[in-house]
Design a protein around this motif. Structure first.
Motif, PDB file in Angstrom:
ATOM      1  N   GLU A   1       0.845  -1.195   0.000  1.00 14.84           N
ATOM      2  CA  GLU A   1       0.000   0.000   0.000  1.00 14.84           C
ATOM      3  C   GLU A   1       0.876   1.238   0.000  1.00 14.84           C
ATOM      4  O   GLU A   1       1.888   1.308   0.693  1.00 14.84           O
ATOM      5  CB  GLU A   1      -0.907   0.001   1.233  1.00 14.84           C
ATOM      6  CG  GLU A   1      -1.821   1.220   1.324  1.00 14.84           C
ATOM      7  CD  GLU A   1      -2.627   1.239   2.602  1.00 14.84           C
ATOM      8  OE1 GLU A   1      -3.805   0.866   2.568  1.00 14.84           O
ATOM      9  OE2 GLU A   1      -2.044   1.603   3.655  1.00 14.84           O
ATOM     10  N   ILE A   2       0.462   2.233  -0.788  1.00 10.05           N
ATOM     11  CA  ILE A   2       1.136   3.539  -0.836  1.00 10.05           C
ATOM     12  C   ILE A   2       0.150   4.590  -0.342  1.00 10.05           C
ATOM     13  O   ILE A   2      -0.993   4.647  -0.800  1.00 10.05           O
ATOM     14  CB  ILE A   2       1.607   3.878  -2.259  1.00 10.05           C
ATOM     15  CG1 ILE A   2       2.656   2.864  -2.734  1.00 10.05           C
ATOM     16  CG2 ILE A   2       2.186   5.290  -2.309  1.00 10.05           C
ATOM     17  CD1 ILE A   2       3.069   3.057  -4.176  1.00 10.05           C
ATOM     18  N   THR A   3       0.591   5.429   0.594  1.00 12.60           N
ATOM     19  CA  THR A   3      -0.234   6.532   1.094  1.00 12.60           C
ATOM     20  C   THR A   3       0.557   7.830   0.999  1.00 12.60           C
ATOM     21  O   THR A   3       1.800   7.830   1.114  1.00 12.60           O
ATOM     22  CB  THR A   3      -0.668   6.304   2.549  1.00 12.60           C
ATOM     23  OG1 THR A   3       0.481   5.984   3.341  1.00 12.60           O
ATOM     24  CG2 THR A   3      -1.673   5.169   2.640  1.00 12.60           C
ATOM     25  N   SER A   4      -0.171   8.940   0.822  1.00 15.76           N
ATOM     26  CA  SER A   4       0.515  10.223   0.644  1.00 15.76           C
ATOM     27  C   SER A   4      -0.431  11.376   0.918  1.00 15.76           C
ATOM     28  O   SER A   4      -1.640  11.276   0.674  1.00 15.76           O
ATOM     29  CB  SER A   4       1.061  10.324  -0.783  1.00 15.76           C
ATOM     30  OG  SER A   4       1.670  11.579  -1.007  1.00 15.76           O
ATOM     31  N   ASN A   5       0.118  12.478   1.438  1.00 13.73           N
ATOM     32  CA  ASN A   5      -0.557  13.772   1.561  1.00 13.73           C
ATOM     33  C   ASN A   5       0.393  14.850   1.063  1.00 13.73           C
ATOM     34  O   ASN A   5       1.602  14.805   1.373  1.00 13.73           O
ATOM     35  CB  ASN A   5      -0.921  14.099   3.014  1.00 13.73           C
ATOM     36  CG  ASN A   5      -2.007  13.197   3.569  1.00 13.73           C
ATOM     37  OD1 ASN A   5      -2.756  12.578   2.837  1.00 13.73           O
ATOM     38  ND2 ASN A   5      -2.085  13.119   4.880  1.00 13.73           N
ATOM     39  N   VAL A   6      -0.111  15.839   0.301  1.00 13.80           N
ATOM     40  CA  VAL A   6       0.703  16.973  -0.146  1.00 13.80           C
ATOM     41  C   VAL A   6      -0.119  18.249   0.037  1.00 13.80           C
ATOM     42  O   VAL A   6      -1.355  18.210   0.057  1.00 13.80           O
ATOM     43  CB  VAL A   6       1.154  16.818  -1.612  1.00 13.80           C
ATOM     44  CG1 VAL A   6       2.083  15.617  -1.767  1.00 13.80           C
ATOM     45  CG2 VAL A   6      -0.041  16.684  -2.546  1.00 13.80           C
ATOM     46  N   TYR A   7       0.581  19.394   0.140  1.00  9.11           N
ATOM     47  CA  TYR A   7      -0.114  20.662   0.356  1.00  9.11           C
ATOM     48  C   TYR A   7       0.718  21.822  -0.170  1.00  9.11           C
ATOM     49  O   TYR A   7       1.945  21.726  -0.353  1.00  9.11           O
ATOM     50  CB  TYR A   7      -0.383  20.882   1.852  1.00  9.11           C
ATOM     51  CG  TYR A   7       0.863  20.910   2.721  1.00  9.11           C
ATOM     52  CD1 TYR A   7       1.598  22.083   2.902  1.00  9.11           C
ATOM     53  CD2 TYR A   7       1.310  19.753   3.349  1.00  9.11           C
ATOM     54  CE1 TYR A   7       2.730  22.110   3.689  1.00  9.11           C
ATOM     55  CE2 TYR A   7       2.432  19.762   4.140  1.00  9.11           C
ATOM     56  CZ  TYR A   7       3.150  20.950   4.312  1.00  9.11           C
ATOM     57  OH  TYR A   7       4.285  20.958   5.081  1.00  9.11           O
ATOM     58  N   ARG A   8       0.015  22.940  -0.379  1.00  6.44           N
ATOM     59  CA  ARG A   8       0.643  24.234  -0.642  1.00  6.44           C
ATOM     60  C   ARG A   8      -0.279  25.294  -0.082  1.00  6.44           C
ATOM     61  O   ARG A   8      -1.506  25.218  -0.238  1.00  6.44           O
ATOM     62  CB  ARG A   8       0.855  24.469  -2.137  1.00  6.44           C
ATOM     63  CG  ARG A   8       1.447  25.854  -2.428  1.00  6.44           C
ATOM     64  CD  ARG A   8       1.787  26.056  -3.866  1.00  6.44           C
ATOM     65  NE  ARG A   8       2.276  27.403  -4.107  1.00  6.44           N
ATOM     66  CZ  ARG A   8       2.733  27.849  -5.277  1.00  6.44           C
ATOM     67  NH1 ARG A   8       2.750  27.034  -6.319  1.00  6.44           N
ATOM     68  NH2 ARG A   8       3.155  29.086  -5.400  1.00  6.44           N
ATOM     69  N   GLY A   9       0.303  26.294   0.603  1.00  8.42           N
ATOM     70  CA  GLY A   9      -0.532  27.324   1.195  1.00  8.42           C
ATOM     71  C   GLY A   9       0.274  28.373   1.912  1.00  8.42           C
ATOM     72  O   GLY A   9       1.478  28.556   1.655  1.00  8.42           O
ATOM     73  N   ALA A  10      -0.374  29.087   2.836  1.00  7.90           N
ATOM     74  CA  ALA A  10       0.270  30.155   3.592  1.00  7.90           C
ATOM     75  C   ALA A  10      -0.258  30.135   5.020  1.00  7.90           C
ATOM     76  O   ALA A  10      -1.403  29.735   5.268  1.00  7.90           O
ATOM     77  CB  ALA A  10      -0.006  31.515   2.948  1.00  7.90           C
ATOM     78  N   ALA A  11       0.590  30.541   5.952  1.00  8.58           N
ATOM     79  CA  ALA A  11       0.250  30.592   7.377  1.00  8.58           C
ATOM     80  C   ALA A  11      -0.262  29.243   7.864  1.00  8.58           C
ATOM     81  O   ALA A  11      -1.326  29.146   8.478  1.00  8.58           O
ATOM     82  CB  ALA A  11      -0.771  31.698   7.645  1.00  8.58           C
ATOM     83  N   LEU A  12       0.512  28.198   7.628  1.00 10.64           N
ATOM     84  CA  LEU A  12       0.106  26.838   7.962  1.00 10.64           C
ATOM     85  C   LEU A  12       0.687  26.337   9.275  1.00 10.64           C
ATOM     86  O   LEU A  12       0.596  25.140   9.574  1.00 10.64           O
ATOM     87  CB  LEU A  12       0.508  25.884   6.830  1.00 10.64           C
ATOM     88  CG  LEU A  12      -0.138  26.168   5.476  1.00 10.64           C
ATOM     89  CD1 LEU A  12       0.350  25.170   4.440  1.00 10.64           C
ATOM     90  CD2 LEU A  12      -1.653  26.149   5.581  1.00 10.64           C
ATOM     91  N   GLY A  13       1.265  27.214  10.073  1.00  9.41           N
ATOM     92  CA  GLY A  13       1.838  26.787  11.338  1.00  9.41           C
ATOM     93  C   GLY A  13       0.809  26.177  12.276  1.00  9.41           C
ATOM     94  O   GLY A  13       1.111  25.241  13.018  1.00  9.41           O
ATOM     95  N   GLY A  14      -0.429  26.686  12.242  1.00 15.94           N
ATOM     96  CA  GLY A  14      -1.460  26.145  13.114  1.00 15.94           C
ATOM     97  C   GLY A  14      -1.909  24.757  12.732  1.00 15.94           C
ATOM     98  O   GLY A  14      -2.521  24.055  13.543  1.00 15.94           O
ATOM     99  N   LEU A  15      -1.619  24.325  11.499  1.00 11.72           N
ATOM    100  CA  LEU A  15      -1.984  22.996  11.051  1.00 11.72           C
ATOM    101  C   LEU A  15      -0.810  22.019  11.091  1.00 11.72           C
ATOM    102  O   LEU A  15      -1.012  20.821  10.888  1.00 11.72           O
ATOM    103  CB  LEU A  15      -2.545  23.042   9.618  1.00 11.72           C
ATOM    104  CG  LEU A  15      -3.825  23.866   9.412  1.00 11.72           C
ATOM    105  CD1 LEU A  15      -4.282  23.752   7.959  1.00 11.72           C
ATOM    106  CD2 LEU A  15      -4.931  23.412  10.352  1.00 11.72           C
ATOM    107  N   GLY A  16       0.403  22.528  11.341  1.00  9.65           N
ATOM    108  CA  GLY A  16       1.561  21.637  11.426  1.00  9.65           C
ATOM    109  C   GLY A  16       2.546  21.802  10.293  1.00  9.65           C
ATOM    110  O   GLY A  16       3.383  20.921  10.070  1.00  9.65           O
ATOM    111  N   GLY A  17       2.492  22.898   9.559  1.00 12.70           N
ATOM    112  CA  GLY A  17       3.428  23.156   8.469  1.00 12.70           C
ATOM    113  C   GLY A  17       4.072  24.523   8.595  1.00 12.70           C
ATOM    114  O   GLY A  17       3.836  25.265   9.546  1.00 12.70           O
TER     115      GLY A  17
END
Length: 491
Positions: free
Chosen positions: A358-374
């Protein structure tokens, strides 16, 4: 199966007797010998039909008893048909054994009912948990010795911990508007605080909590959990207090949310999952630090954040393929009253390959993501820290991917890589200011591999290796190796 001779004789005798009585009655009326013979023949035919019916019923009874015996006492070779008396005796013994087991179970249930803890609502509550022991070796200094997320300059550490032990309560409550109600809460001992006494090994910390109303295709929920944008989780027994890709590609932080999930059935097992929620993202804090703020920047913005996700799924809910896209927006306000907006677009995938991969993945792009963990623990920065005239939301991109190989239910191998990358152009703006006010990471990466072995449903053992690479605005890149061994008892 042959009818016993005595049974056949008895049936014929009864039939003949019936004919004899009838014949005597009709003799009185002047019945001819030909009529007597016809009536006798009809009686014999009726007796034969009754005997055939009895034979069919006895054969069906023997078949049912044979099936019951084979279910209660399975054998690799089918036994030869047993006499009816022997089959009945065997079945009776089996039934006696079942009654005895049932009596024992009823006694155990009665004992349990006397000893159980009763809730005020009278609805059942399930206690679950994971007693988890960790041994760790860090080759260089890290942010948290037990479950590190980034590397720092300095020497390494070695030690043991049980702070990642998890306790949970789950309850199913009354029906409302045709929906079933459910609630659960999970805590661990990974909270920060003084350990001045010998008995203190961690402070109780609320991890996640859920309350929901569930219909057939719809769920209304309130929760403290990871965002809808990041449904997949990397697999690790060594890192449970913080996921293995925390701050290196996983938007994992637990935030209060209220929302809806609805599924639209397509052809076969295919379906669309629609999710939307309001979210109150927290302010990012570096590990082992505390905040004196009475409200978050999102709360100062006076509007909750909005998140949504659309996913296509097929097959089993937890093992079948699933692909999703999501979006997030949240207005923020700094302590000086400056506004900035947090936003993100995301994609996620779960792709099973055969039965064991099984392969799993999450990707993102954004701004002010410190509150979500980035975003390297940073939501924003001031272009001019001295005047604080303009708050600039730090842009970031990242994600993670994991490969799972599970040759059996008791053994699995996992490995993956994750990265959180604040935009270099934004970091250069900070560098150009007269006074540096950026305290976060400029890039953070991690890679891991582990083996998890479960000899039973309640025992778990794991060995894991993790590598961390962390970059900073001022200073050389840092790296650290983490080797962890875990043993857990699940109840």
């Amino acid at each position: 199966m042959k009818i016993p001779r005595r049974l056949a004789t008895l049936a014929l005798y009864i039939a003949m007797g019936g004919c004899r009585v009838t014949s005597s009655a009709q003799d009185a009326g002047g019945e001819t010998p030909q009529q007597k013979l016809q009536r006798l023949s009809a009686a014999v035919a009726q007796a034969q039909a009754q005997m055939q019916a009895y034979q069919a019923q006895l054969q069906e009874l023997q078949k049912q008893l044979g099936d019951l015996q084979s279910q209660l006492q399975p054998a690799t070779v089918a036994p030869a048909p047993a006499p009816l008396a022997a089959t009945t005796a065997s079945t009776q013994n089996a039934m006696d054994e079942i009654r005895e087991r049932q009596a024992i179970q009823e006694a155990q249930i009665a004992t349990h009912d006397q000893a159980k803890v009763e809730t005020e609502s009278k609805y059942p509550v399930k206690l679950s948990g994971l007693i988890l022991f960790n041994a760790f070796v860090n080759t260089r200094r890290v942010d948290d010795t037990v479950d590190p997320t980034y590397a720092l300059p300095g020497s390494g550490t070695t030690g043991f911990s049980v702070r990642q032990t998890i306790l949970g309560l789950e309850a199913n409550g009354p029906h409302l508007f045709g929906a079933t109600s459910h609630a659960d809460v999970h805590v661990d001992f990974f909270g920060n605080g003084s350990q001045a006494t010998y008995g203190s090994t961690g402070i109780l910390r609320l991890r996640t909590a859920h309350g929901s109303l569930r219909w057939k295709n719809t769920e209304a929920f309130v929760a403290l959990d990871r965002s809808l944008l990041a449904p997949n989780m990397p697999t690790s027994l060594v890192a449970t207090a913080q996921p293995v890709f925390s701050w290196s590609g996983d938007l994992w932080t637990w935030n209060p949310q209220i929302g809806l999930t609805h599924e639209l059935a397509l052809t076969g097992s295919k379906r669309l999952r629609l999710q939307a929620a309001l979210i109150d993202p927290q302010d990012p804090l570096l590990p082992n630090t505390t905040s004196t703020a009475t409200s978050t920047r999102s709360e100062k913005g006076r509007w909750p954040g909005i998140e949504e996700r659309i996913a296509f799924a097929a097959g089993d809910r937890f093992k079948g393929p699933e692909f999703g896209v999501g979006g997030y927006f949240s207005p923020h306000r700094t302590g000086t009253g400056r506004r900035f907006d947090a936003w993100a677009i995301t994609a996620d995938a779960r792709l099973p390959i055969g039965k064991h991969v099984e392969i799993t993945s999450n990707v993102y792009r954004g701004a002010a993501l410190g509150g979500l963990g980035g975003g390297g623990y940073v939501d924003y920065f001031y272009l001019d820290p001295q005047t604080a005239e303009r708050a600039y939301a730090l842009r970031a991109a990242g994600g993670w991917a994991q490969l799972k190989v599970k040759p059996s239910e008791r053994l699995q191998f996992n490995g993956g890589f994750g990265i959180d990358n604040p935009f270099g152009s934004d970091i250069r703006l900070v560098r150009a200011t007269p006074s540096t006010a950026y305290s976060g990471l400029t890039k953070n990466r991690s890679a891991f591999g582990n083996v998890i072995f479960s000899p039973s449903a309640y025992l778990l053992f794991s060995v894991e290796y993790r590598r961390l690479w962390s970059d900073y605005l001022d200073g050389i890149p840092q790296h650290a190796d983490n080797i962890g061994v875990s043993a857990g008892y699940r109840f």
